[in-house]
Design a protein around this motif. Structure first.
Motif, mmCIF file in Angstrom:
data_model
loop_
_atom_site.group_PDB
_atom_site.id
_atom_site.type_symbol
_atom_site.label_atom_id
_atom_site.label_comp_id
_atom_site.label_asym_id
_atom_site.label_seq_id
_atom_site.Cartn_x
_atom_site.Cartn_y
_atom_site.Cartn_z
ATOM 1 N N HIS A 1 0.805 -1.217 0.000
ATOM 2 C CA HIS A 1 0.000 0.000 0.000
ATOM 3 C C HIS A 1 0.842 1.273 0.000
ATOM 4 N N ARG A 2 2.095 1.111 -0.336
ATOM 5 C CA ARG A 2 2.946 2.305 -0.418
ATOM 6 C C ARG A 2 2.527 3.138 -1.618
ATOM 7 N N PRO A 3 2.198 4.410 -1.421
ATOM 8 C CA PRO A 3 1.800 5.224 -2.573
ATOM 9 C C PRO A 3 2.981 5.434 -3.511
ATOM 10 N N THR A 4 2.705 5.372 -4.817
ATOM 11 C CA THR A 4 3.809 5.490 -5.765
ATOM 12 C C THR A 4 3.844 6.850 -6.450
ATOM 13 N N THR A 5 2.793 7.612 -6.359
ATOM 14 C CA THR A 5 2.820 8.926 -6.995
ATOM 15 C C THR A 5 2.516 9.997 -5.961
ATOM 16 N N LEU A 6 2.934 11.206 -6.285
ATOM 17 C CA LEU A 6 2.713 12.323 -5.364
ATOM 18 C C LEU A 6 1.222 12.539 -5.134
ATOM 19 N N ALA A 7 0.440 12.301 -6.174
ATOM 20 C CA ALA A 7 -0.997 12.554 -6.072
ATOM 21 C C ALA A 7 -1.640 11.670 -5.014
ATOM 22 N N LYS A 8 -1.030 10.504 -4.763
ATOM 23 C CA LYS A 8 -1.653 9.561 -3.839
ATOM 24 C C LYS A 8 -1.160 9.714 -2.407
ATOM 25 N N MET A 9 -0.288 10.676 -2.157
ATOM 26 C CA MET A 9 0.259 10.848 -0.806
ATOM 27 C C MET A 9 -0.852 11.199 0.187
ATOM 28 N N ASP A 10 -0.720 10.695 1.398
ATOM 29 C CA ASP A 10 -1.835 10.850 2.326
ATOM 30 C C ASP A 10 -1.777 12.097 3.213
ATOM 31 N N TYR A 11 -0.674 12.275 3.906
ATOM 32 C CA TYR A 11 -0.634 13.418 4.824
ATOM 33 C C TYR A 11 0.418 14.424 4.343
ATOM 34 N N HIS A 12 0.678 15.479 5.097
ATOM 35 C CA HIS A 12 1.597 16.551 4.704
ATOM 36 C C HIS A 12 1.222 17.110 3.335
ATOM 37 N N GLU A 13 -0.037 17.547 3.191
ATOM 38 C CA GLU A 13 -0.530 17.973 1.883
ATOM 39 C C GLU A 13 0.282 19.133 1.323
ATOM 40 N N ASP A 14 0.647 20.075 2.193
ATOM 41 C CA ASP A 14 1.362 21.246 1.667
ATOM 42 C C ASP A 14 2.735 20.851 1.141
ATOM 43 N N LEU A 15 3.364 19.874 1.806
ATOM 44 C CA LEU A 15 4.662 19.394 1.336
ATOM 45 C C LEU A 15 4.501 18.754 -0.040
ATOM 46 N N THR A 16 3.454 17.940 -0.180
ATOM 47 C CA THR A 16 3.189 17.301 -1.467
ATOM 48 C C THR A 16 2.991 18.346 -2.560
ATOM 49 N N ALA A 17 2.217 19.378 -2.226
ATOM 50 C CA ALA A 17 1.950 20.416 -3.219
ATOM 51 C C ALA A 17 3.245 21.073 -3.657
ATOM 52 N N ARG A 18 4.138 21.297 -2.683
ATOM 53 C CA ARG A 18 5.391 21.965 -3.030
ATOM 54 C C ARG A 18 6.306 21.057 -3.842
ATOM 55 N N LEU A 19 6.280 19.761 -3.523
ATOM 56 C CA LEU A 19 7.090 18.825 -4.304
ATOM 57 C C LEU A 19 6.588 18.783 -5.742
ATOM 58 N N GLU A 20 5.264 18.875 -5.888
ATOM 59 C CA GLU A 20 4.705 18.881 -7.236
ATOM 60 C C GLU A 20 5.165 20.115 -8.004
ATOM 61 N N ALA A 21 5.147 21.253 -7.322
ATOM 62 C CA ALA A 21 5.599 22.496 -7.959
ATOM 63 C C ALA A 21 7.055 22.368 -8.365
ATOM 64 N N LEU A 22 7.808 21.705 -7.505
ATOM 65 C CA LEU A 22 9.247 21.552 -7.744
ATOM 66 C C LEU A 22 9.496 20.707 -8.984
#
Lengths: 357, 366
Positions: A7-28
């Protein structure tokens, strides 16, 4: 396959918590350019998962086609170093700390070689190809200072062809010159609530029905906010008893129970006999390959709730003192036993002072 | 996978080249090219310019904190002396190269021995008849390797100049240091850094608010490289949005937010040990580097007015010890808890019974 991996998420879109971090990684990752990165945070917080998801975002699914390579190197001092490298067409993952005292050589030669030999023009033709490749270095905090110093100029010189993603638990142990060359990304441990939510999700996916809230919370607490551990515990619970009940026992590792027992023994009676007993128990733990710093920390965790505030100060001080001794010394049992003896002495003195017997 | 094949031709290479300039980190892109571009190190620049004009150069020893332009300066000097083809005249060795005693004896000596004639001049440049060996990060060289340099430096001084670059001049052995002209590089002033960052920001189209600028300058503390990296990170990571907070800037460079330190500080000033423990655990779980927390605590202690100096001194000694032990590899969470407990005891002036006084005054024999 274990649930942790399944159940390890493989894409940034599927990440569960730390939403703002995910958003920034996507921007990066948006323009396909990543600087050198330094991921730090406690174990089981999802550093590695995020690194792989980021790479996938940048390079596409190709990064998941990995192969394991065992390589042997000869150092100038005629030592042979064996290294396991996990590599895809776009990245290589190395744990240089594996090389022990030869880590400086690995950084100087192996990483430099990867950085120099990579041909960006060729890779550009491939799907997802970029002008650079990525080297993931895990456990950089365990690298020697010389090895870290050797990274400094390499990071600058070959930036165009090679990006480093460093991953570690403690950013304090990475030397400042290396840290200042990276974009630091902190991955905090998930909160109890996030862990509960994820446990629930996994339980549903595995069609194990609804997870009782109380049980989920207890797992989250026992795991010490370590998601990996929490998922392993959940799976263990499932094997033990299914369907889940709220009162179900959460199994902690038996060595933790054993240390809890030791803590009880120490507070019950302070005598030479008990010390001998404690020594046997410590040996038992050590022969079962429990690292001595883990023993000491767990013992302290078990002891603290049993103590008076004033005593806590002292016990913490001595725990810190002996933990350092264990680290710089070479015979672990000496220092563990010294801590136990010190604790007994402090406890006894405190009891005599307070109650007068 | 890496097979190039001649068929792929120059186009790909050209694309890769274009990519390269685009991806270059700003630190490299805006590295000062000439001696005149070096900011803030006026005395150094003045002396070196004189040397360049006359074409005489002593052995050099550059020292100073990171990011003050030491490596940039020597590269700029080499460029001004030898022109664009300066690469053939220098040998640059840094910590990423094997620099044991063997390399000093063989590679360095070999390079030092061969003579360059004054004939291969590039028009418009002085091109004096010597080569420069740059030993970057020289303080990571072993003392033996440094000792092996002593005679080499003297013997070939006619045809070779050495430039040692390091952070800590004390780690260069005295016989080497005394053979060189020493130059100290100062941490850059805020004004100079701000001007430079603004220029880079304008060139890269990154908008910088005053608040963010101040945060970056504080974080960098005179380290130009750190300032530029932070600026670039902020631009890339937050997509140039102006919503970036000072805390975010601090976090990107491995610092800790004010709120966290503040709550730890409050926990220290309560009597409750359990409260403190919970707060310390929170720091650990959030993954903040303990060393940065210690530095902030240090600042807070120094600034605290209600505490007597003697008590501050006790805490300072404790902080110093904790830092040393963490560098030795001791557990960060235990050390943090220990030092916070020490602060709690000291600041509250809790009179502790005889047996427990040991706790504070124990000298750690290391």
């Amino acid at each position: 396959m274990l649930w942790v991996d399944k159940h390890r998420p493989t894409t940034l879109a599927k990440m569960d918590y730390h939403e703002d971090l995910t958003a920034r990684l996507e921007a990066l990752s948006e323009d396909g350019e990543v600087p050198h990165l330094l991921f730090y945070g406690p174990p089981g917080a999802g550093k590695k998962t995020r690194i792989m998801a980021l790479l996938r975002q940048v390079f596409g699914a190709g990064v998941e086609k990995t192969r394991l390579e065992h390589k042997t190197f000869k150092t100038p001092t005629k030592r042979t170093i064996e290294l396991t490298i996990l590599a895809s067409a776009f990245h290589q993952e190395i744990n240089a700390a594996e090389a022990g005292s030869g880590d400086r050589f690995v950084v100087q030669e192996v990483i430099k070689e990867i950085a120099q030999s990579y041909n960006p023009a060729a890779a550009m033709g491939q799907a997802g190809g970029r002008a650079y490749k990525v080297v993931i270095l895990t456990e950089v905090d365990r690298l020697s200072r010389q090895a870290q110093a050797a990274l400094r100029r390499t990071m600058e010189k070959y930036t165009a062809a090679c990006r480093l993603i460093l991953c570690c638990n403690s950013a304090s142990r990475v030397i400042e010159p290396v840290r200042s060359r990276c974009l630091g990304i902190r991955v905090a441990a998930p909160s109890h609530e996030s862990i509960c939510a994820i446990l629930n999700k996994v339980s549903k996916k595995e069609s194990c029905g609804v997870l009782p809230e109380a049980l989920a919370m207890r797992i989250a607490q026992t795991s010490g906010r370590n998601l990996r551990r929490a998922l392993l515990m959940l799976e263990a619970c499932r094997v033990q008893q299914h369907p889940f009940t709220a009162e179900q026992e959460v199994k902690v590792p038996d060595w933790e129970e054993y240390i809890a027992k030791l803590a009880v023994l120490l507070t019950e009676e302070q005598s030479p006999q008990r010390l001998v007993l404690a020594r046997d128990m410590l040996y038992e733990l050590l022969t079962n390959c429990i690292p001595s710093d883990v023993i000491l920390k767990t013992l302290l965790r078990e002891l603290l709730p049993k103590l008076d505030d004033q005593l806590k100060h002292e016990v913490v001080h001595w725990a810190a003192f002996y933990e350092h001794r264990v680290r710089v010394g070479s015979k672990e049992i000496f220092h563990l036993e010294a801590f136990v003896a010190k604790f007994m002495a402090l406890y006894k003195a405190f009891v005599i002072n307070t109650f007068g017997f | 996978m890496f097979g190039t094949g001649s068929g792929q031709g120059g186009k790909d290479v050209a694309v890769a080249k274009a990519q390269q300039t685009k991806v270059q980190p700003w630190v490299e892109k805006y590295r000062p090219q000439g001696v005149d571009d070096i900011s803030y190190q006026d005395e150094v620049v003045k002396t070196l310019k004189n040397a360049i004009q006359t074409g005489t150069l002593p052995h050099l020893l550059f020292y100073g904190p990171p990011g003050t332009g030491k490596t940039s300066t020597i590269l700029a000097v080499a460029r001004s002396l030898f022109g664009p083809e300066y690469r053939s005249r220098i040998l640059e060795l840094n910590a990423s190269d094997e620099r044991g005693i063997k390399v000093v004896r063989e590679k360095v000596k070999q390079f030092a021995q061969f003579t360059v004639t004054g004939l291969e001049k590039t028009a418009g440049y002085p091109c004096p008849p010597f080569k420069i060996i740059i030993l970057d990060e020289a303080d990571t060289m072993t003392t033996e390797a440094q000792a092996a340099l002593r005679r080499t430096m003297e013997t070939y001084s006619k045809i070779t100049r050495f430039c040692l670059v390091c952070n800590y001049v004390t780690r260069i052995i005295e016989p080497l240091a005394s053979r060189c002209a020493k130059f100290r590089f100062r941490p850059l002033s805020r004004e100079v850094m701000e001007a430079r960052l603004r220029a880079i920001g304008t060139a890269e189209g990154a908008s910088v608010t005053q608040e963010m600028m101040n945060a970056i300058l504080t974080v960098a503390d005179g380290d130009m490289r750190k300032a530029v990296t932070t600026l670039q990170s902020a631009h890339q990571f937050y997509g140039g949005s102006s919503s970036i907070t000072p805390d975010a800037v601090r976090e990107m460079s491995g610092g800790v937010p004010d709120g966290l330190v503040q709550s730890l500080w409050e926990a220290i000033s309560t009597q409750s040990f359990d409260n403190l423990k919970a707060q310390c655990d929170e720091v650990e779980m959030a993954g903040y580097p303990t060393m940065a927390v210690l530095h902030r605590l240090f600042d807070l202690v120094v600034a605290e007015e209600g505490v007597e100096d003697a008590k501050k001194a006790v805490v300072m000694a404790g902080l110093a010890r904790a830092e040393k032990l963490i560098i030795d590899g001791a557990s960060e969470s235990l050390q943090l808890l220990d030092i916070c407990a020490l602060m709690m005891r000291t600041f509250l002036g809790k009179n502790r019974s005889a047996g427990s006084g040991v706790c504070v005054s124990t000298p750690m024999v290391l």
